[in-house]
Design a protein around this motif. Structure first.
Motif, PDB file in Angstrom:
ATOM      1  N   ALA A   1       0.850  -1.189   0.000  1.00 42.14           N
ATOM      2  CA  ALA A   1       0.000   0.000   0.000  1.00 42.14           C
ATOM      3  C   ALA A   1       0.883   1.234   0.000  1.00 42.14           C
ATOM      4  CB  ALA A   1      -0.918   0.011   1.221  1.00 42.14           C
ATOM      5  N   GLY A   2       0.411   2.281  -0.650  1.00 42.73           N
ATOM      6  CA  GLY A   2       1.114   3.559  -0.662  1.00 42.73           C
ATOM      7  C   GLY A   2       0.095   4.679  -0.584  1.00 42.73           C
ATOM      8  N   VAL A   3       0.230   5.546   0.414  1.00 42.24           N
ATOM      9  CA  VAL A   3      -0.756   6.599   0.669  1.00 42.24           C
ATOM     10  C   VAL A   3      -0.059   7.938   0.880  1.00 42.24           C
ATOM     11  CG1 VAL A   3      -2.562   7.401   2.248  1.00 42.24           C
ATOM     12  CG2 VAL A   3      -2.403   4.964   1.665  1.00 42.24           C
ATOM     13  N   LEU A   4      -0.616   8.986   0.287  1.00 41.49           N
ATOM     14  CA  LEU A   4      -0.124  10.353   0.462  1.00 41.49           C
ATOM     15  C   LEU A   4      -1.169  11.197   1.173  1.00 41.49           C
ATOM     16  CD1 LEU A   4       1.351  11.178  -3.084  1.00 41.49           C
ATOM     17  CD2 LEU A   4       2.546  10.185  -1.113  1.00 41.49           C
ATOM     18  N   ILE A   5      -0.713  12.188   1.921  1.00 40.10           N
ATOM     19  CA  ILE A   5      -1.594  13.222   2.454  1.00 40.10           C
ATOM     20  C   ILE A   5      -1.438  14.435   1.546  1.00 40.10           C
ATOM     21  CG2 ILE A   5      -2.229  14.645   4.423  1.00 40.10           C
ATOM     22  CD1 ILE A   5      -2.533  11.561   4.807  1.00 40.10           C
ATOM     23  N   MET A   6      -2.514  14.751   0.840  1.00 44.89           N
ATOM     24  CA  MET A   6      -2.536  15.875  -0.091  1.00 44.89           C
ATOM     25  C   MET A   6      -3.322  17.004   0.569  1.00 44.89           C
ATOM     26  SD  MET A   6      -3.298  13.612  -3.532  1.00 44.89           S
ATOM     27  CE  MET A   6      -2.854  14.909  -4.697  1.00 44.89           C
ATOM     28  N   GLU A   7      -2.762  18.203   0.500  1.00 43.48           N
ATOM     29  CA  GLU A   7      -3.320  19.294   1.295  1.00 43.48           C
ATOM     30  C   GLU A   7      -3.179  20.610   0.545  1.00 43.48           C
ATOM     31  OE1 GLU A   7      -2.752  20.703   5.983  1.00 43.48           O
ATOM     32  OE2 GLU A   7      -1.615  19.024   5.149  1.00 43.48           O
ATOM     33  N   SER A   8      -4.156  21.485   0.696  1.00 38.14           N
ATOM     34  CA  SER A   8      -3.999  22.804   0.104  1.00 38.14           C
ATOM     35  C   SER A   8      -2.849  23.519   0.799  1.00 38.14           C
ATOM     36  CB  SER A   8      -5.286  23.628   0.237  1.00 38.14           C
ATOM     37  OG  SER A   8      -5.473  24.077   1.565  1.00 38.14           O
ATOM     38  N   LEU A   9      -2.105  24.287   0.031  1.00 38.99           N
ATOM     39  CA  LEU A   9      -0.962  25.004   0.617  1.00 38.99           C
ATOM     40  C   LEU A   9      -1.437  25.926   1.735  1.00 38.99           C
ATOM     41  CD1 LEU A   9       1.998  25.831   0.670  1.00 38.99           C
ATOM     42  CD2 LEU A   9       1.511  27.463  -1.167  1.00 38.99           C
ATOM     43  N   GLU A  10      -2.566  26.569   1.529  1.00 35.54           N
ATOM     44  CA  GLU A  10      -3.083  27.484   2.543  1.00 35.54           C
ATOM     45  C   GLU A  10      -3.305  26.753   3.869  1.00 35.54           C
ATOM     46  OE1 GLU A  10      -6.429  30.837   2.381  1.00 35.54           O
ATOM     47  OE2 GLU A  10      -7.297  28.820   2.466  1.00 35.54           O
ATOM     48  N   HIS A  11      -3.939  25.588   3.815  1.00 31.53           N
ATOM     49  CA  HIS A  11      -4.229  24.830   5.022  1.00 31.53           C
ATOM     50  C   HIS A  11      -2.944  24.327   5.677  1.00 31.53           C
ATOM     51  CE1 HIS A  11      -5.834  21.467   7.494  1.00 31.53           C
ATOM     52  NE2 HIS A  11      -6.898  22.237   7.587  1.00 31.53           N
ATOM     53  N   ALA A  12      -2.014  23.849   4.844  1.00 28.37           N
ATOM     54  CA  ALA A  12      -0.743  23.338   5.374  1.00 28.37           C
ATOM     55  C   ALA A  12       0.049  24.437   6.069  1.00 28.37           C
ATOM     56  CB  ALA A  12       0.079  22.727   4.240  1.00 28.37           C
ATOM     57  N   MET A  13       0.068  25.626   5.477  1.00 30.85           N
ATOM     58  CA  MET A  13       0.825  26.724   6.070  1.00 30.85           C
ATOM     59  C   MET A  13       0.186  27.201   7.371  1.00 30.85           C
ATOM     60  SD  MET A  13       3.502  27.227   4.181  1.00 30.85           S
ATOM     61  CE  MET A  13       3.506  25.425   4.169  1.00 30.85           C
ATOM     62  N   LYS A  14      -1.143  27.203   7.420  1.00 32.15           N
ATOM     63  CA  LYS A  14      -1.834  27.658   8.638  1.00 32.15           C
ATOM     64  C   LYS A  14      -1.507  26.777   9.827  1.00 32.15           C
ATOM     65  CE  LYS A  14      -5.848  30.141   6.798  1.00 32.15           C
ATOM     66  NZ  LYS A  14      -7.334  30.133   6.632  1.00 32.15           N
ATOM     67  N   ARG A  15      -1.329  25.483   9.587  1.00 34.39           N
ATOM     68  CA  ARG A  15      -1.056  24.592  10.715  1.00 34.39           C
ATOM     69  C   ARG A  15       0.439  24.298  10.866  1.00 34.39           C
ATOM     70  NH1 ARG A  15      -0.446  19.104   9.949  1.00 34.39           N
ATOM     71  NH2 ARG A  15      -0.515  18.358   7.808  1.00 34.39           N
ATOM     72  N   GLY A  16       1.255  24.956  10.065  1.00 33.46           N
ATOM     73  CA  GLY A  16       2.703  24.806  10.182  1.00 33.46           C
ATOM     74  C   GLY A  16       3.213  23.443   9.777  1.00 33.46           C
ATOM     75  N   ALA A  17       2.591  22.851   8.767  1.00 36.34           N
ATOM     76  CA  ALA A  17       2.952  21.496   8.335  1.00 36.34           C
ATOM     77  C   ALA A  17       4.282  21.477   7.590  1.00 36.34           C
ATOM     78  CB  ALA A  17       1.861  20.916   7.455  1.00 36.34           C
ATOM     79  N   ARG A  18       4.962  20.353   7.703  1.00 34.57           N
ATOM     80  CA  ARG A  18       6.171  20.120   6.901  1.00 34.57           C
ATOM     81  C   ARG A  18       5.726  19.676   5.504  1.00 34.57           C
ATOM     82  NH1 ARG A  18       8.971  14.809   6.099  1.00 34.57           N
ATOM     83  NH2 ARG A  18       7.010  14.132   7.013  1.00 34.57           N
ATOM     84  N   VAL A  19       6.257  20.314   4.478  1.00 33.22           N
ATOM     85  CA  VAL A  19       5.909  19.981   3.093  1.00 33.22           C
ATOM     86  C   VAL A  19       7.057  19.202   2.470  1.00 33.22           C
ATOM     87  CG1 VAL A  19       5.411  20.906   0.801  1.00 33.22           C
ATOM     88  CG2 VAL A  19       4.399  21.975   2.825  1.00 33.22           C
ATOM     89  N   VAL A  20       6.754  18.027   1.883  1.00 33.56           N
ATOM     90  CA  VAL A  20       7.814  17.205   1.304  1.00 33.56           C
ATOM     91  C   VAL A  20       7.886  17.306  -0.218  1.00 33.56           C
ATOM     92  CG1 VAL A  20       7.856  15.580   3.218  1.00 33.56           C
ATOM     93  CG2 VAL A  20       6.317  15.154   1.296  1.00 33.56           C
ATOM     94  N   ALA A  21       6.817  17.772  -0.844  1.00 32.43           N
ATOM     95  CA  ALA A  21       6.812  17.923  -2.303  1.00 32.43           C
ATOM     96  C   ALA A  21       5.536  18.648  -2.695  1.00 32.43           C
ATOM     97  CB  ALA A  21       6.898  16.569  -3.002  1.00 32.43           C
ATOM     98  N   GLU A  22       5.480  19.042  -3.946  1.00 35.64           N
ATOM     99  CA  GLU A  22       4.267  19.671  -4.466  1.00 35.64           C
ATOM    100  C   GLU A  22       3.676  18.827  -5.583  1.00 35.64           C
ATOM    101  OE1 GLU A  22       2.520  23.997  -6.008  1.00 35.64           O
ATOM    102  OE2 GLU A  22       4.638  23.786  -5.498  1.00 35.64           O
ATOM    103  N   TYR A  23       2.376  18.638  -5.527  1.00 41.34           N
ATOM    104  CA  TYR A  23       1.631  18.004  -6.625  1.00 41.34           C
ATOM    105  C   TYR A  23       1.255  19.125  -7.587  1.00 41.34           C
ATOM    106  CZ  TYR A  23      -2.380  15.920  -9.097  1.00 41.34           C
ATOM    107  OH  TYR A  23      -3.261  15.479 -10.056  1.00 41.34           O
ATOM    108  N   LEU A  24       1.824  19.076  -8.791  1.00 37.33           N
ATOM    109  CA  LEU A  24       1.557  20.134  -9.765  1.00 37.33           C
ATOM    110  C   LEU A  24       0.350  19.835 -10.635  1.00 37.33           C
ATOM    111  CD1 LEU A  24       5.176  21.027 -10.951  1.00 37.33           C
ATOM    112  CD2 LEU A  24       3.791  22.162  -9.210  1.00 37.33           C
TER     113      LEU A  24
END
Length: 501
Positions: free
Chosen positions: A324-347
């Motif tokens: 199994a392989g699972v990603l957490i995909m998140e809007s940049l706005e939401h990720a930045m608001k909660r101070g999330a670590r970003v590992v890559a961008e889905y373009l």
């Protein structure tokens, strides 16, 4: 009027066709479907078809030779692709989780791949001694402790165990553990985790019980645990996520379809966070026998670790795997608001369909190259920016070359591109393959190292792209694509890149 030919930045050749009454022309493009070019006046043209409506300047596209023929310029100028800038619509990856032949830890998994270790071993989940194929990318010593309750662990299909472990590990990796989730709006968080074949073991066991003991002995979970939507459902039940929730089943392209669907939910504003990917467990008598009957599997029983050999001239079929392989995909706005670590961008990403054959790819590569091109358009990426491909590359005679030819059609110049085949070491995990390979792609982006394609003893002469043969390579990735193509003719490509605020 003399003939016209022009080379677009998408690597497609357009030649003048018969003009229609309204002044439009139909141009066949390098073996792909025709696109329509309309004259808009003032020396401007609109091109429709495999690429989005784009306006080309005739002064940039054409130079007029003395002979009266109009010839293509070497590098026509096309307006630069526009990437998403709205933080509500930009999608970032904030977590990864997996279950694999090398365990459940992402770093351990990738380090094994970098070392060129094969995870292909003899099957021992059932007695395969009479089967013509007796090996697989089988998961061993798996434990769901801490992720699945003991009472469920005893009866739950392995596909859904893998889904739950990978999904919860991805949430933990994203900083979205149980305590944090309780503080969030779960109606804005969804799950799209698919499976190519669902709970095959539950179905197989139910059939066995029916035949041997009668209908009264069929396990009560036969239907619930065999249907494809159960992975997303169980994961959401356990975590309380109440946003968009369903499963996609497009065989080997499943995970990538899920990523594209999840991204679209975020872009449309349906959700802030999506858990997406795929899970599969099919090392059981029914599934293996079924693939044997398809005659698509390698039969190198005497050297199983060398059986999966994408692009090698002596390849003889794929090796079945699981995980199994699972990603957490998140809007940049939401990720930045909660101070999330970003590992890559889905373009971006795209899906197409062959409309050709149940198991064989289209020989002309039309739908695959179209899928690659349209994924780049969706991502706002020019082909010249892509320098890494995590290929589908299953080790089948026809499929490997069809993909390579499609890549050559989609990219005008492949000299800077490197591609590798994860399946050479872990086998083909069907619906989970794209999920595992997306994680591989992200790790390659973050580490600057590409894992080798092992078993490259005699490269097929038609493969002229660097396949990272046998030994890992350093490679700074600018933009990467990950390909997945499935039985039935389903194609899906996702575009990933380093995150740049």
């Amino acid at each position: 009027m003399g003939s016209i030919s022009c080379l677009s930045s998408y690597g497609l050749i357009f030649k003048k066709g018969k003009e229609s009454r309204n002044g439009s022309s139909m141009f066949p493009c390098n073996g792909l479907r025709a696109v329509e070019i309309k004259h808009l006046g003032s020396a401007r043209f609109e091109i429709k078809g495999l690429i989005p409506s784009s306006v080309f300047s005739a002064n940039n596209l054409f130079s007029i030779a003395k002979c009266g023929r109009i010839k293509a310029m070497a590098s026509p100028t096309v307006s630069a692709p526009k990437r998403e800038t709205d933080p509500k619509k930009r999608i970032v990856i904030t977590g990864m989780g997996l279950v694999s032949v090398f365990g459940n830890d992402v770093d351990t998994f990738y380090n094994k791949l970098l070392d060129g270790v094969s995870g292909i071993t003899p099957i021992d989940k059932f007695d395969a001694s009479e089967y013509p194929v007796r090996f697989a990318g089988q998961i061993r010593d798996f434990s769901s402790k801490g992720y699945v309750e003991d009472k469920d662990d005893r009866c739950l299909d392995n596909t859904w165990k893998y889904c739950l472990v990978a999904g919860k590990r991805a949430l933990d990796d994203a900083g979205l553990g149980t305590e944090v989730l309780e503080t969030m709006d779960k109606t804005r968080m969804g799950v799209v985790v698919g499976s190519g074949m669902g709970g095959m073991s539950s179905l197989s066991n139910g059939i066995k019980a029916l035949i041997q003991e009668g209908y009264r002995k069929i396990p009560p979970f036969t239907v619930p645990y065999s249907i494809n939507n159960m992975g997303s459902a169980l994961l959401a039940i356990d975590t309380g996520l109440m946003g968009p929730n369903y499963s996609i089943s497009t065989t080997c392209a499943t995970s990538n379809f899920c990523f594209v669907a999840a991204a679209n939910h975020i872009r449309r504003g349906d959700a802030d966070v999506m858990v997406a990917g795929g899970a599969e467990s099919i090392i059981n008598p029914l599934a293996v026998a079924g693939f044997v009957a398809c005659r698509a599997m390698s039969q190198r029983n005497d050297e199983p670790q060398k059986a999966s050999r994408p692009w090698d001239k002596n390849r003889d079929g794929f090796v079945v795997g699981e995980g199994a392989g699972v990603l957490i995909m998140e809007s940049l706005e939401h990720a930045m608001k909660r101070g999330a670590r970003v590992v890559a961008e889905y373009l971006g990403g795209y899906v197409t369909y062959d409309a050709y054959h149940m198991t064989n790819p289209r020989p002309d590569g039309l739908a695959v190259s179209s899928c690659i091109i349209k994924s780049l358009v969706d991502a706002g990426v020019a082909p010249e920016e892509v320098n890494y491909v995590n290929a589908h590359a299953t080790s089948t005679t026809v499929g490997d070359l069809a993909e390579v030819n499609a890549i050559k059609k989609a990219f005008r110049n492949t000299s800077e591109i490197k591609m590798n085949a994860t399946k050479s070491m872990i086998g083909h995990a069907l619906g989970a393959a794209g999920g595992l390979e997306a994680i591989v792609t992200i790790k390659a982006i973050n580490t600057g190292w590409l894992h080798p394609t092992i078993n490259q003893d005699d490269l097929d002469p038609e493969v002229t792209i660097d396949t990272v043969p046998n030994v890992k390579k350093q490679h700074e990735i600018n933009v990467a694509i990950s390909n997945s193509f499935g039985f039935g003719g389903h194609n899906a490509v996702v575009v990933l890149a380093p995150f740049k605020p």
